[in-house]
Design an enzyme around this catalytic site. Structure first.
Site, PDB file in Angstrom:
ATOM      1  CG  HIS A 139     -14.643 -38.902  81.881  1.00  0.00           C
ATOM      2  ND1 HIS A 139     -14.703 -39.954  82.772  1.00  0.00           N
ATOM      3  CD2 HIS A 139     -14.075 -37.892  82.582  1.00  0.00           C
ATOM      4  CE1 HIS A 139     -14.203 -39.599  83.933  1.00  0.00           C
ATOM      5  NE2 HIS A 139     -13.816 -38.339  83.852  1.00  0.00           N
TER       6      HIS A 139
ATOM      7  CG  ASP B 167     -15.450 -43.171  81.951  1.00  0.00           C
ATOM      8  OD1 ASP B 167     -14.892 -42.670  80.962  1.00  0.00           O
ATOM      9  OD2 ASP B 167     -15.646 -42.549  83.009  1.00  0.00           O
TER      10      ASP B 167
ATOM     11  CB  SER C 275     -11.269 -38.550  86.019  1.00  0.00           C
ATOM     12  OG  SER C 275     -12.435 -38.101  86.647  1.00  0.00           O
TER      13      SER C 275
END
Length: 463
Positions: free
Chosen positions: A118, A148, A223
């Site tokens: 993402h 992901d 992230s």
């Protein structure tokens, strides 16, 4: 004069007492690898001795990790028209805009980088900034949207990188470091403990997720960053937080390193992720359903059915068995099972420990390749169609409806027929179905074309 002599004697006794009672205490044997610098003075309560200097020292792990964690920028390029002519013909000067930012981890000295999918999804180009402020353009080698994760490559040499640790060996309460770039602040290090393992965040994907939960502070921008242990080994890729505000409130989640490593290897070798499965379906045990099933155990995975032609079926597993361990890894719920199996390749063999009629048994199961997919919106499960099935249905391509799971479609007798198109896109195998469904927004309708044994097709729209 007498008072002076008494004072000297009292002072001498005090000094001798101090030497006898305290200096001798420094001969206590301390645990190996402790960094205690001061003697321990026992209390009158006979409690275990502790000191602030017994707390873990993360300085070396942090120093090594920050140089292997990079800043990732998701850059999009678009032409901006300056007049009506350029607007109609799609011309104009090219401009770049940063769509998002995150972190990444260098996993090889020649510039192989892992990050969250993402973070770089939809990017026209990906820009990498090292800890020493050097900037590179990255090539996207592969993406695993469902997991992901994405693999990037920059043209560089002799980079500092992280080695993979064994996430299966993580213990609850173990200290960990989260390293990344939250809020565009580079090289940020936070510490916490492992709060839980095999955590499933999405009930709609039961068993498909198995995260490490930690209380190390993770915020937007973290992230794709590193979760490391005290030795500086990579044991997770920071991925998500649970928050009503969008910022850290005490819960953050990471993809275990063993799972990430397997996904990266698959992407590099096959271009996609090859999933291994036991071939069993069922439910997690708890106090309630254990009572309903008249079972003596309240933890484990209860086998409700075994897939035909699966490794589990060939190994003799049956409905009613309770899986409690795989390769000595304790199985308390389905996420434990899938989390471990996700680190394995199809064709590998695992030792399954299970209960049957309250007696413990073991068997070796050869893992099958994942060839089924559940379309959640419809409540049906599809599998790859064989050549004979395609011939029977007079079809050039399609996937077979393996099971109907939804009550609203239970009376339609769909089991065994084919699906040839979803949202006007031909589906030739399970992977095609996954790709189409993954691109669908939650609120979008689903257009499905079915094909019966006579070869006739019918299209329905599900909302």
């Amino acid at each position: 004069m007498g008072f002076f002599i008494v004072s000297i004697l009292a002072g001498s006794l005090t000094l001798l007492g101090y030497q006898f009672f305290f200096e001798n205490e420094t001969n206590f044997h301390l645990p190996e690898n402790t960094n205690l610098q001061t003697p321990i003075v026992p209390t009158s309560y006979n409690l275990s001795t502790t000191s602030e200097t017994e707390l873990p020292d993360f300085t070396l792990a942090a120093e090594n990790t920050v140089h292997a964690v990079v800043h990732v920028k998701n850059v999009s390029t678009a032409r901006v028209p300056r007049n009506i002519f350029e607007y109609h013909f799609g011309s104009g000067p090219e401009r770049k805009a940063v769509r998002g930012m995150g972190s990444g981890v260098i996993i090889s000295p020649d510039g192989l980088i892992v990050t969250n999918n993402h973070v770089i999804e939809g990017a026209t180009e990906v820009e990498i900034t090292l800890n020493n402020n050097e900037v590179y353009k990255a090539e996207v080698l592969g993406q695993a949207a469902e997991n992901d994760l994405a693999v990037l490559k920059i043209e560089a040499e002799n980079l500092e990188y992280l080695t993979f640790g064994d996430s299966n060996q993580l213990q609850l309460g173990e200290w960990v470091l989260a390293v990344g770039n939250p809020f565009n602040l580079t090289s940020t290090v936070t510490a916490g403990i492992v709060s839980a393992k095999a955590r499933n965040l999405d009930p709609r994907k039961a068993g498909m997720q198995s995260f490490i939960q930690t209380d190390a502070a993770v915020n937007p921008g973290n992230s794709g960053g590193a979760l490391v242990n005290k030795r500086g080994e990579l044991i997770g890729i920071n991925t998500a937080i649970t928050s009503q505000t969008g910022s850290f409130i005490g819960y953050s989640f990471a993809i275990p390193s063993n799972n990430a490593k397997k996904i990266i290897e698959d992407i590099m070798e096959f271009g996609s992720v090859r999933k291994a499965v036991l071939g069993v379906r069922g439910v997690d045990l708890d106090g309630k359903n254990a009572k309903e099933l008249n079972l003596d155990v309240t933890q484990g995975f209860y086998v409700g059915s075994v897939d035909e032609n699966s490794g589990a079926n060939e190994a003799g597993l049956k409905e009613g068995d309770i899986i409690t361990q795989i390769d000595q890894i304790k199985i308390r719920k389905f996420a434990d099972l899938t989390g471990y199996i996700s680190t394995k390749n199809p064709g590998e063999t695992v030792e399954v420990t299970y209960l049957r009629n309250n007696k413990q048994r073991e068997t070796l199961v050869e893992l099958s390749i994942f060839e089924v997919y559940k379309i959640e919106d419809l409540g049906i499960e599809v599998s790859n169609a064989s050549a004979s099935e395609l011939k029977e249905f007079k079809a050039e391509y399609g996937v077979r409806i393996n099971r109907v799971l939804s009550q609203r479609l239970a009376s339609e007798n769909l089991t065994g027929i084919l699906i040839t198109e979803i949202n006007d896109t031909p589906v030739k195998n399970v992977k095609d179905v996954e790709d189409v469904i993954s691109k669908k927004a939650f609120s979008d309708p689903l257009k499905v074309t079915f094909k019966g044994p006579s070869g006739k097709e019918k299209t329905y729209i599900f909302r």
